[in-house]
Design an enzyme around this catalytic site. Sequence first.
Site, PDB file in Angstrom:
ATOM      1  N   PRO A  12       0.825  -1.209   0.000  1.00 58.62           N
ATOM      2  CG  PRO A  12      -0.902  -1.592   1.512  1.00 58.62           C
ATOM      3  CD  PRO A  12       0.426  -2.146   1.057  1.00 58.62           C
ATOM      4  CB  CYS A  13       1.100   3.958  -2.405  1.00 61.96           C
ATOM      5  SG  CYS A  13      -0.582   4.559  -2.719  1.00 61.96           S
TER       6      CYS A  13
END
Length: 243
Positions: free
Chosen positions: A84-85
């Site tokens: 996840p960024c």
Amino acid sequence: MRRRLIVRLHKILHTLGAGGLTHGFVKEGVPVVAGIDLDPACAFPYEANNPGKFIQTDIKQLTVDQLTKLFDDADLRVLAGCAPCQPFSTYAQRYELDGKDGKWGLLYEFARLAKGTRPDVITMENVPTVAKHEVFHDFVDTLKRLGYYVWFDVVDSSRYGVPQTRRRMVLLASRHGDIRMIEPTIDKPKTVRQAIGRLRALSAGEAAPRDKLHVSSTLSEKNLKRIKVSKPGGTWRDWPEAS
């Protein structure tokens, strides 16, 4: 948020989401074994659009043995992961990221699985600012210590036919020699009109009856006026003062 990982077969394994990366592999003729994600909402879009199976689990709980069984006896193994960024985004930089966020350390989990299964090829993508963080460089160093040839750089997807200015950090690693992203496939980015200009015009709030993806947001009169006076490359300063 999501903790992703996928398996694709030749075999490929990848951290998942809704399955866009898997779909890209499939369209290029690369068979995919499975996609792994913590979020059960990913199951339907993944399986509806891809032949691989969806496995709902947290990659923190995924063991090397489980991953090895998914790869089975494949001649070529590809592991693709997309942590996840959010912890690495520009928006998140206002917060102190010290490794306590559960999503922050997922690249270490990716490294753990890579070390345990030694796939032939590894790939990952994230926001460009991931390279500012120690966890990313630890990940790269781990791959190099394992004997992988590693390449990474910021890639502008508009240079590859995507009608959007979208820059992402892409990493490729191979046990079999030098590996890198292909050169840009187009010189002039594709415009939105070129991509969706064939679709019929919609009024604000309208939806096309035969295309569930062709929908126009409902907009207030104020926002409609703002859109009409907006200029390509402009800003909110182009709007009338009353707006």
